[in-house]
Scaffold this motif. Structure first.
Motif, PDB file in Angstrom:
ATOM      1  N   GLN A 269      42.081 -15.458 -27.984  1.00  0.00           N
ATOM      2  CA  GLN A 269      42.019 -14.033 -28.278  1.00  0.00           C
ATOM      3  C   GLN A 269      40.593 -13.521 -28.067  1.00  0.00           C
ATOM      4  N   PRO A 270      40.426 -12.259 -27.652  1.00  0.00           N
ATOM      5  CA  PRO A 270      39.073 -11.728 -27.436  1.00  0.00           C
ATOM      6  C   PRO A 270      38.281 -11.700 -28.736  1.00  0.00           C
ATOM      7  N   PRO A 271      36.977 -11.970 -28.673  1.00  0.00           N
ATOM      8  CA  PRO A 271      36.145 -11.812 -29.875  1.00  0.00           C
ATOM      9  C   PRO A 271      36.175 -10.360 -30.339  1.00  0.00           C
ATOM     10  N   VAL A 272      36.033 -10.160 -31.628  1.00  0.00           N
ATOM     11  CA  VAL A 272      36.131  -8.826 -32.214  1.00  0.00           C
ATOM     12  C   VAL A 272      34.731  -8.228 -32.343  1.00  0.00           C
ATOM     13  N   PHE A 273      34.580  -7.003 -31.856  1.00  0.00           N
ATOM     14  CA  PHE A 273      33.319  -6.265 -31.973  1.00  0.00           C
ATOM     15  C   PHE A 273      33.395  -5.405 -33.219  1.00  0.00           C
ATOM     16  N   SER A 274      32.490  -5.640 -34.141  1.00  0.00           N
ATOM     17  CA  SER A 274      32.439  -4.866 -35.383  1.00  0.00           C
ATOM     18  C   SER A 274      31.158  -4.040 -35.400  1.00  0.00           C
ATOM     19  N   TYR A 275      31.293  -2.720 -35.462  1.00  0.00           N
ATOM     20  CA  TYR A 275      30.121  -1.846 -35.485  1.00  0.00           C
ATOM     21  C   TYR A 275      29.286  -2.067 -36.731  1.00  0.00           C
ATOM     22  N   GLY A 276      29.912  -2.475 -37.817  1.00  0.00           N
ATOM     23  CA  GLY A 276      29.171  -2.711 -39.044  1.00  0.00           C
ATOM     24  C   GLY A 276      28.209  -3.869 -38.963  1.00  0.00           C
TER      25      GLY A 276
END
Length: 826
Positions: free
Chosen positions: A628-635
């Motif tokens: 699964q693609p890594p998750v980009f978290s703005y926080g």
């Protein structure tokens, strides 16, 4: 300390020798940091360019698995050929592919680049020549306090040994200034403080106006279920019924109600679904051990299943027949059937070993029966509902109006997308949610004290005198080796600060999830605020105050005690530390921009953790989660970027401004390029807030401006330029007024959609007569800010989701229970 005398250190004492030694130490530290950062960054960047065409499952994961990214131009597999293609991707393509949140995030980088480019120009053309000519400034930034105290003009000397406020000290300084020739150089600080503050406000307004225009046009052209749904909270007990809510909303004559989903206390059902997933994974592990999968076969099957999974029927058997029709579980396999130990009896003190496959199959069968029964039960209604109206205009009128004359009753807010709702928090009571919020706030305050105690020794590493007060042997060893001293006094603190900015957000993310917020977008916004508070207050304000203090806790206590009695002590420490820590923040920005940013492009964390998670992966479901693609978290990323911007703003007028602004400009240029690649091609960003992060960005920028103006007023006061210092006060008042005006003017347009922005023509034609558009919602008009759940009902998935069957790599196992071992109902 015995025979060790810290005053004998090369950087101690006064005179030209100490100044020259400090200059050489700073120069060595700067060059060492440059070499280390360039070496780390270049190695990571070259590695990425080599691995990118080979590991497309990681470095092009979003492009391969997300429909929204399918229209992006393909990147060439050449070593550097992907760079110009990425650069030419327009803002319109970013908006269409990645959504408003990504557009807002990258817009901040563009605004920061404009601000830093202008301020760097003035710092290089005006501020630097003035400092070199009048203030004996040398490259690289040396000990500013020593430089100023040996400046030929006493007007620029700091009161480094006495706290301003003492009448005798102030008289001495005033006498020196009266004997010196009048100078207007300090007016430069006042002028540029006003100029740079006005520039930042101008860029904030123009960028906000552009974002609002894009946002209004972007959201005004959509008519999805999300755009027409309100989140209605504070429903009184006598209205907690779908029919009564419909009647109440329609009586307001703002529009027709298409659907009402009243939230209920589904905790029992949600707990059973969570327990079912645990049993399902245990059963899959048991089958994997029994069948003896090869890693290559299961990985390929996992990829195929992860990318295209067919819907299954709820009433289908738990385990369907595989290609081994009619065969026993044991027949045809070399592995023994796995066993598991179950506990039963009084207090669960008795145990026995049973066949794992049979046991978990039976537990799943019984649990499925309970779930089907629970789905038909009537649950207690909660004071929360999702109401879908017949038009976006009706929805916007509802959320921008006050529905009920009673306070805290019938409160309408824009609804998050169905996939963004945290359904486990919809049945939390208001009192429980308030208690959680205050508890998290208390924990953050306690953590702030803990971070302060942790940062004191880290700040002490910056000064070799502080090291000498605790470990004199190490201090003298470092003093004899400039390279080692630069690594310990500069490289180690910057590395520790960077490590904290990576690790602490994980703790704050967990705290944000415990507050009971109703959507993932709200959790993301809360994480941004908490993480920025940590980076700004702990890593900048407190670190700056303690940056030049000795690590001795008795001296720290004396400083805090003096600060509690006299506010000028804080001003003195802040002013002197800002001047002395300029080279530290330069090295921090160099490390972040040239050393760590390329590692972010390399996705070092995912690459490093992949072998560990691969070792623990057993089932096809585990292997599918690996791809699964890594998750980009703005926080996780935005607060650190805001901190760098604030540091550049605060130092924009000081002596080392041209160096800090230059490397800050490099930071934002490299960062905008790297984040653009990750947001478009590599990483998935699931939580969407339709650009709400821009409001937090603006508040943080204004906070940085206030800190900048306070720091400049303190610096001018410490140089006894009191009239010039007082002239900063109107700017402070103007900045506060600007913040109030900005929030009143622009906040509503960033939260709601103006009625004039709504398009009258539906994007996918008229609805057939006799059919509800709510039932016929399709992908037409779908916003990229909504995940695959767009168009589905606002309903708890536990009520309707098909009961997933066992996921095996090659067919599915026989669902018949074998063996004569009973399953305990525990």
């Amino acid at each position: 300390m015995g025979e060790y005398n810290c005053s004998l250190l090369s950087s101690s004492g006064g005179g030209g020798d100490a100044k020259s030694n400090q200059h050489n130490q700073d120069q060595t530290a700067l060059y060492t940091q440059l070499v280390i950062s360039i070496a780390l960054g270049a190695g990571a960047f070259i590695t990425f360019c080599i691995l990118r065409p080979r590991w497309k499952g990681l470095y092009a994961a979003r492009k391969r698995q997300k429909n929204a990214a399918s229209k992006l131009p393909p990147l060439p597999d050449t070593f550097l050929g992907w760079i110009p293609v990425l650069y030419r991707i327009s803002e319109e393509q970013v908006l269409a592919s990645a959504g408003l949140d990504a557009y807002v995030f990258l817009s901040f980088f563009k605004m920061a680049i404009k601000f830093l480019a202008v301020t760097f120009f003035f710092a290089l053309v005006v501020i630097l020549p003035v400092n070199v000519h009048y203030m004996d400034y040398t490259f690289p930034p040396g000990n500013t306090m020593a430089t100023l105290n040996h400046s030929p003009n006493p007007h620029f000397r700091f009161a480094t040994t006495a706290i301003p406020g003492s009448q005798a000290d102030m008289a001495v300084i005033a006498k020196e200034n009266s004997n010196s020739s009048p100078s207007s150089i300090l007016w430069m600080y006042v002028v540029f403080t006003y100029l740079f503050s006005a520039l930042a406000m101008y860029l904030l307004v123009t960028t906000t106006q552009k974002i609002i225009s894009i946002r209004q046009e972007y959201l005004g052209s959509q008519t999805t279920v999300t755009d027409r749904t309100i989140r209605l909270s504070g429903i009184p007990p006598d209205l907690r019924d779908e029919a009564k809510i419909t009647e109440t909303i329609e009586s307001l004559e703002i529009g027709k109600v298409e659907s009402v989903i009243l939230c209920r206390d589904w905790k029992e059902l949600d707990d059973m679904m969570a327990q079912r997933l645990v049993f399902l994974r245990r059963l899959e592990e048991a089958w994997t051990v029994h069948l003896g999968y090869s890693r290559a076969r299961s990985t390929q099957a996992s990829r195929e299943r992860a990318q295209s999974r067919a819907a299954i029927r709820e009433d289908a058997p738990l385990l369907e027949d595989s290609e081994h029709d009619g065969q026993s579980h044991i027949a045809g396999y070399g592995q023994d059937r796995p066993k598991t130990r179950i506990w039963y009896g009084f207090l669960g003190l008795q145990s026995r070993t049973v066949d794992a496959i049979n046991y978990f199959e039976e537990r799943l069968r019984r649990l499925d029966d309970k779930i089907k029964t629970a789905r038909n039960k009537e649950y207690t209604a909660m004071p929360l509902a999702f109401v879908t109206l017949d038009s976006v205009a009706a929805c916007q009128m509802a959320v921008q109006a006050t529905m009920d004359p009673m306070p805290m009753q019938l409160l309408a807010n824009p609804a998050p997308a169905p996939s963004d709702v945290i359904w486990q928090n919809t049945y939390i009571t208001r009192s429980s949610r308030i208690t959680r919020a205050w508890s998290v706030t208390l924990i953050i305050l306690i953590l702030t004290v803990f971070w302060t105690a942790l940062l004191v020794p880290i700040a002490g590493l910056v000064s070799i005198q502080s090291i000498c007060s605790v470990w004199p042997q190490l201090a003298f060893a470092l003093d004899s080796n400039p390279i080692s001293q630069s690594l310990v006094a500069t490289g180690l603190p910057t590395a520790l600060i960077s490590l904290l900015t990576v690790l602490v957000p994980f703790l704050y993310y967990w705290l944000s999830t415990q507050q009971g917020m109703l959507s993932q977008g709200e959790v993301e916004m809360s994480l941004i605020s908490k993480n920025f508070f940590f980076t700004f207050f702990n890593l900048f304000v407190l670190f700056t105050i303690f940056g030049t203090a000795s690590i001795s806790y008795s001296k720290i206590n004396d400083t805090l005690a003096g600060a509690s009695k006299d506010a000028s002590e804080i001003a003195r420490k802040l002013a002197t530390s800002l001047q002395d820590l300029d080279y530290f923040y330069i090295n921090l920005i160099i490390l972040q921009a040239l050393g760590l940013f390329p590692f972010r492009l390399l996705e070092f964390g995912s690459v490093a953790l992949y072998p560990i998670t691969l070792i623990g992966a057993k089932t096809p479901r585990d292997y599918a989660e690996l791809v699964q693609p890594p998750v980009f978290s703005y926080g996780f990323y935005l607060p650190q970027t805001l901190l760098i911007f604030v540091i550049c703003t605060v130092y924009s007028v000081l002596q080392s401004s041209w160096l800090i602004l230059f490397f800050g400009l490099v930071y934002f240029v490299i960062g905008s390029f790297i984040y653009k690649y990750q947001l478009l091609y590599a990483m998935d960003h699931r939580q969407q807030s339709t650009g709400q992060a821009w409001l937090i960005i603006c508040n943080c920028v204004v906070l940085g401006l206030l800190f900048f103006e306070i720091a400049m007023a303190g610096l001018l006061a410490l140089r006894t330029a009191f009239y010039r210092s007082i002239l900063i006060i109107p700017l402070l008042a103007g900045t506060i007024w600007f913040n109030v005006f900005f929030r009143r003017t622009f906040d509503p347009l960033m939260k709601f959609i103006a009625l004039r922005s709504l398009h009258s023509e539906p994007p996918f034609g008229n609805v057939p007569v006799g059919e509800s558009r709510y039932e016929l919602e399709t992908d037409h008009g779908r916003a990229v800010d909504e995940d695959d759940e767009t168009g589905l009902r606002y309903i708890n998935p536990s009520l309707i989701i098909p009961l997933e069957e066992v996921w095996l790599a090659k067919g599915r196992a026989n669902g018949t229970s074998h063996g004569d071992e009973a399953v305990e109902d525990v």
